[in-house]
Each structure stands twice: as structure tokens, then as C-alpha cells.
Design a protein around this motif. Structure first.
Motif, mmCIF file in Angstrom:
data_model
loop_
_atom_site.group_PDB
_atom_site.id
_atom_site.type_symbol
_atom_site.label_atom_id
_atom_site.label_comp_id
_atom_site.label_asym_id
_atom_site.label_seq_id
_atom_site.Cartn_x
_atom_site.Cartn_y
_atom_site.Cartn_z
ATOM 1 N N LYS A 221 0.823 -1.219 0.000
ATOM 2 C CA LYS A 221 0.000 0.000 0.000
ATOM 3 C C LYS A 221 0.855 1.266 0.000
ATOM 4 N N GLU A 236 -8.006 1.329 -5.446
ATOM 5 C CA GLU A 236 -9.325 0.792 -5.087
ATOM 6 C C GLU A 236 -9.559 -0.578 -5.747
ATOM 7 N N THR A 239 -8.355 -3.100 -3.441
ATOM 8 C CA THR A 239 -9.384 -3.309 -2.414
ATOM 9 C C THR A 239 -10.418 -4.313 -2.913
ATOM 10 N N ASN A 242 -9.016 -7.857 -2.964
ATOM 11 C CA ASN A 242 -8.959 -8.456 -1.631
ATOM 12 C C ASN A 242 -10.353 -8.855 -1.150
ATOM 13 N N ARG A 243 -11.354 -8.013 -1.485
ATOM 14 C CA ARG A 243 -12.736 -8.336 -1.093
ATOM 15 C C ARG A 243 -13.202 -9.601 -1.817
ATOM 16 N N LEU B 19 -4.088 -10.746 4.519
ATOM 17 C CA LEU B 19 -5.349 -10.670 5.259
ATOM 18 C C LEU B 19 -5.120 -11.036 6.724
ATOM 19 N N HIS B 183 0.774 3.960 9.274
ATOM 20 C CA HIS B 183 0.647 3.300 7.964
ATOM 21 C C HIS B 183 -0.302 2.105 8.052
ATOM 22 N N SER B 187 -3.660 1.493 5.691
ATOM 23 C CA SER B 187 -3.647 0.490 4.626
ATOM 24 C C SER B 187 -4.491 -0.742 4.928
ATOM 25 N N TRP B 189 -7.517 -1.060 5.488
ATOM 26 C CA TRP B 189 -8.828 -1.053 4.812
ATOM 27 C C TRP B 189 -8.724 -1.548 3.381
ATOM 28 N N VAL B 190 -7.570 -1.330 2.761
ATOM 29 C CA VAL B 190 -7.358 -1.884 1.414
ATOM 30 C C VAL B 190 -7.280 -3.404 1.514
ATOM 31 N N THR B 191 -6.496 -3.879 2.483
ATOM 32 C CA THR B 191 -6.320 -5.325 2.651
ATOM 33 C C THR B 191 -7.649 -6.006 2.955
ATOM 34 N N LEU B 192 -8.466 -5.361 3.781
ATOM 35 C CA LEU B 192 -9.735 -5.986 4.169
ATOM 36 C C LEU B 192 -10.838 -5.754 3.133
ATOM 37 N N GLY B 193 -10.483 -5.021 2.071
ATOM 38 C CA GLY B 193 -11.433 -4.879 0.965
ATOM 39 C C GLY B 193 -12.557 -3.893 1.193
ATOM 40 N N VAL B 194 -12.318 -2.843 1.973
ATOM 41 C CA VAL B 194 -13.413 -1.906 2.238
ATOM 42 C C VAL B 194 -13.109 -0.454 1.877
ATOM 43 N N LEU B 195 -11.918 -0.133 1.373
ATOM 44 C CA LEU B 195 -11.578 1.278 1.141
ATOM 45 C C LEU B 195 -11.908 1.714 -0.286
ATOM 46 N N THR B 196 -12.768 2.740 -0.419
ATOM 47 C CA THR B 196 -13.029 3.288 -1.743
ATOM 48 C C THR B 196 -11.972 4.342 -2.054
ATOM 49 N N HIS B 197 -11.821 4.646 -3.333
ATOM 50 C CA HIS B 197 -10.797 5.622 -3.728
ATOM 51 C C HIS B 197 -11.036 6.967 -3.066
ATOM 52 N N THR B 200 -9.680 7.421 0.516
ATOM 53 C CA THR B 200 -8.254 7.215 0.766
ATOM 54 C C THR B 200 -7.654 8.317 1.643
#
Lengths: 254, 236
Positions: A221, A236, A239, A242-243, B19, B183, B187, B189-197, B200
Motif C-alpha cells: 500500500k 481501489e 481493495t 482483496n474483497r 489478510l 501506515h 492500509s 482497509w485496502v487489505t480488508l477490501g473496504v476502502l473506496t478511492h 483514501t
């Protein structure tokens, strides 16, 4: 408008074949028109080299209009050069100034072996795509347009991801030489569309496994990939990947 | 197909490992925030802090369940993160002659493994210092607080931080914790698949704020002890 020319010094990576040590060669580049593209500048240098009976610089290129993903080198530390959202072929020499030294290197990653000079083998990307496999679509007559509704927002998201041209700049810029942004864009362009749904779980697992197998790193990241992407593919997408991966882990089988 | 289907091959990819690092990291963050809140009791005086410590100790078996959970999380987090980092270092064996600063790459993101190593070393030192330290006897007497009374854990902590060198080590260590978290939280939230652009920048701001709060919060204790010991003195 009068044509402007600039004088530059080029330091170019030269490497005879994948297994030999490479080195930098320095060339003067005099009287370069600022209206030239970066690749045209290399063409001019290569013409000179050939006249002198020397080996021209090997570099990849095809469409030269920024849509094929063939070109790309690291210019002064920037994949595709200093201009944002631009492939190397669309970069113009007006972005440089007289007296400047330009260091041109290939995209470096162990998963992208150097074939010669600036030419790299991006076969690893093809194998990631292949691992993704098929999608379920009806063949034969075109289906009625309203029979498979796609919400506008999802269509847009899929289209943004599909803009990826697979040039490999994301890998080149990543400190881990990770192919996460590329793989994620390819997963994202399909998982948002109904046509890509039946295979979504199998696809994400297979593509991520292939990505690892090819010897790419993982994502820390750091957003370098997004910064250099000529098609402005966003993190994104990672993201989303990963989801999708979590969803696939949670589901059993297909 | 058979390759993708096997459970062990699904959970051993780089994405799956990340994850696990993310989830265990979140667990450790919850612990750190709880630890910070508990530590703030030092400002309420010896009774408050010692009472809190005794209450924790009286949990008995439950305390050990929590500890074992934390140890498991820490081992998974550190082991997998170290493995990923080690693997990432080997993915580009030919170096660039020129590198440029692009992206959001922050100091914190570049130093994750190093801040992590410092935190790990600090963790053992910290356990040896306070968890296993002697909480009775002359080492727990704080003359500054008046009298010759033994002040238990409070006295041990106070006297430890009254040593400027030790206090400085603690301050550096907790700054590493803050840096690591800044950091990590941005980051995860990206790994867990929930962050929108669009989120950020917000995630960055939240992560940075939590990092600073954690670093300042923990550092406030040695700073407070140093100030009381060397500047304000007995009267305060």
C-alpha cells in the motif's frame, strides 16, 4: 510556431541478452525537436547509431497512441517518464530541457526478464490472464440488450478497470515488484459485470495464485503503482481484489 | 481447478497472508488502545494505577486466555509480515540507477519492518521492566511523592522513567508504535477490501491522527515523570 530543438545527454541501459550483465551507454542527443515523442527521439538516435555502424537501442513499441501497452521504460526514475497518466509514446520532448541528462532503464522486476536493452518479457501478465479462465456468455446471436441489465455505476467501475493496458508500469514502480494493481484491475473488470459472476470465486483465487507463482511481490500500500499508471487505474481495484478473495475464501467451491 | 480448490493453497497466497497480517494487526491495535487508556490512570495517582493492575491480575485464568490470544496474534502478525517482507525484497534483484519519489509513499510505509523490529525488541524489554519487575521493596519508593511508602507498580514505573536515558528509550519506542500504526491503519482497509478511492485521504488522516494520539499518549507518561522529577519538583 517556430520549431524548437534541445540538446540532451542520454544514458541508456544496454544488455545483450537475458543472461549477460547490462551496463549504461552514454549518447549525445543533439538538435532534438521538442515536437517529437520520446520514442521518435529514440528512433532518431537509432538512425544515427545505424549510420555509425553501431547496434541500435532495442525498445518495445506498437501503436504509439497510448493504447496497446507495449512501450514503457523508466525515465529518470519514473515509469513512462515524468508526465502523469501518459505512456512513453505519448510523452513529448517538450517536457525536457536543453542540457538535461536522461537516464533510460527497462522496467525492472525479476518476473519481467530483460530480453534486450529496454525490451522486457511480460509473458507473466499473459499467464495471469490465462489463469483467470473463461467467462460465461451466450454465443451465437447477440442477446437482446435489456436481457442482462448492468447498473450504470457498475458498468462505469468495470470500464475504468478495463482501461488497464497491461504495460507493467505498476510492477516497475512498486518497491516489491508487485503485480497487484494489474491483477486487481483484471479481476475488477469482470467481477462487477453479470457475465463475470459465475466464475468470480475460482477466478480470483487462480489469478492470485498465478501472480505469486510468477514471482511478483505483495502489496505494501505505497501507491507508487497508481501514481505511474498511464491509465489512472486506482488502488481501489486492489481493495476489490482483496474483497473478492475474502468472498472466495468464505465460499466453498465455485 | 484442483490446484485452486485445495484449502491449503487458498490460504497460503500472498493475499491471504496479508489478510491474516491485517486482522491480527487490528487485534493488536485494540490491545494497544486499551493499554493506553489503562496507562492514563497513572495521572490519577498510585491507588488508581495499582488498583487497576490488581483488578487485571485478579482475572486469573481469563487473563491468561487473553494473553495467549495476544501472543498468538503477535506471532502470526510478526511471522507472516516478516515472511512477506523477506519475499518482497527478493523480487527485484537488479536495482534502478535512478529512483524518483512518486505516490503516497510516506516515511511510515517505508519503515514498517524496521519500526516493527524496534517494537518487538521494546516489547521484551518492557515485559522485563514492568511485568516481571519487582513491585515491592526500596525500588518502589518515590521520595518525591513524600514519605517512605512502597508504591508498588506505580513506584516501579515512576522510578524507571525518572532515569532520563530509560525515559528517552521509551519515548523513541512509542513513537515507533505511532509511526507503525499510522501506515497500518491507513492500509488495513485496502487489505480488508473496504476502502473506496474517495475515502483514501480520509483513511490517511484518521490513521495519522491515531498514530499521533497513541505516540503522544504513551510518551506523556515518561515526560510527566521527568518534568515532575527534574523541573517542578517536590511541591507540585
Amino acid at each position: 510556431m517556430a520549431e524548437k530543438t534541445i540538446d540532451l545527454t542520454l544514458k541508456v541501459w544496454r544488455q545483450e541478452s537475458p543472461d549477460v550483465e547490462g551496463h549504461f551507454d552514454t549518447f549525445p542527443a543533439k538538435g532534438i525537436s521538442t515536437d517529437m515523442s520520446f520514442l521518435e527521439m529514440l528512433d532518431v538516435i537509432n538512425n544515427q547509431l545505424e549510420k555509425e555502424g553501431k547496434e541500435p537501442i532495442a525498445f518495445d513499441h506498437d501503436c504509439r497512441e497510448g493504447i496497446c501497452g507495449m512501450c514503457g521504460s523508466v525515465v529518470n526514475g519514473h515509469a513512462h517518464g515524468p508526465q502523469e497518466a501518459t505512456t512513453l509514446c505519448q510523452l513529448h520532448m517538450r517536457k525536457f530541457h536543453t542540457g538535461q541528462t536522461i537516464v533510460i532503464e527497462p522496467f525492472r522486476a525479476d518476473a519481467f526478464p530483460i530480453v534486450k536493452d529496454l525490451v522486457i518479457d511480460r509473458g507473466a501478465f499473459d499467464r495471469i490472464i490465462q489463469a483467470g479462465g473463461h467467462i460465461t456468455v451466450r454465443t451465437g446471436q447477440a442477446p437482446e440488450a435489456h436481457s442482462v441489465p448492468v447498473p450504470k455505476k457498475k458498468a462505469d467501475t468495470a470500464m475504468d478497470s478495463a482501461a488497464c493496458i497491461g504495460c507493467g508500469a505498476c510492477v516497475a514502480a512498486c518497491p516489491n515488484a508487485s503485480a497487484s494493481l494489474f491483477t486487481a484491475a483484471k479481476i475488477s473488470q469482470l467481477c462487477h459485470l453479470p457475465q463475470g459472476h459465475p466464475e468470480r470465486n475460482r477466478r480470483v483465487i487462480a489469478m492470485v495464485q498465478q501472480m505469486d507463482k510468477e514471482g511478483f511481490g505483495s502489496c505494501s500500500k505505497r501507491y507508487e503503482c497508481e501514481a505511474v499508471c498511464p491509465k489512472e487505474i486506482k488502488v481501489e481495484n486492489i481493495t476489490t481484489m482483496n474483497r473478492e478473495y475474502l468472498r472466495a475464501l468464505a465460499s466453498s467451491g465455485e | 481447478m484442483s490446484d485452486t480448490a485445495s484449502f491449503s493453497s487458498r490460504v497460503s497466497t500472498s493475499v491471504a497472508r496479508e489478510l491474516v497480517v491485517a486482522v491480527t494487526g487490528l487485534g493488536l491495535i485494540v490491545f494497544i488502545l486499551g493499554h493506553l487508556v489503562g496507562n492514563m490512570l497513572i495521572f490519577a495517582g498510585p491507588e488508581a494505577l495499582n488498583g487497576y493492575a490488581e483488578k487485571l491480575a485478579s482475572l486469573g485464568e481469563l487473563l491468561w486466555v487473553l494473553r495467549l490470544g495476544l501472543i498468538t496474534f503477535a506471532v502470526l502478525h510478526i511471522g507472516l509480515a516478516a515472511h512477506l517482507t523477506w519475499a518482497n525484497w527478493s523480487k527485484r534483484t537488479s536495482r534502478y540507477a535512478v529512483t524518483a519519489a512518486v505516490g503516497r509513499k510516506s516515511v511510515a510505509s517505508q519503515l514498517m519492518i524496521y519500526s516493527g523490529i524496534i517494537i518487538l525488541c521494546f516489547f521484551f524489554f518492557h515485559l522485563w521492566d514492568f511485568t516481571f519487575g519487582t513491585k515491592t521493596g526500596p525500588g518502589t519508593v518515590v521520595p518525591l511523592m513524600g514519605g517512605q511508602e512502597e508504591l508498588g507498580l506505580f513506584g516501579l514505573v515512576w522510578n524507571s522513567f525518572a532515569n532520563p536515558l530509560r525515559a528517552a528509550c521509551y519515548i523513541v519506542a512509542v513513537c515507533c508504535v505511532g509511526l507503525h500504526l499510522s501506515h497500518a491503519i491507513a492500509s488495513v482497509w485496502v487489505t480488508l477490501g473496504v476502502l473506496t478511492h474517495r475515502a483514501t485521504d480520509k483513511a490517511d488522516a484518521v490513521a495519522w491522527t491515531i498514530g499521533v494520539v497513541v505516540a503522544l499518549g504513551f510518551a506523556s507518561i515518561p515526560i510527566y515523570v521527568l518534568v515532575r522529577t527534574y523541573i517542578i519538583g517536590q511541591g507540585a
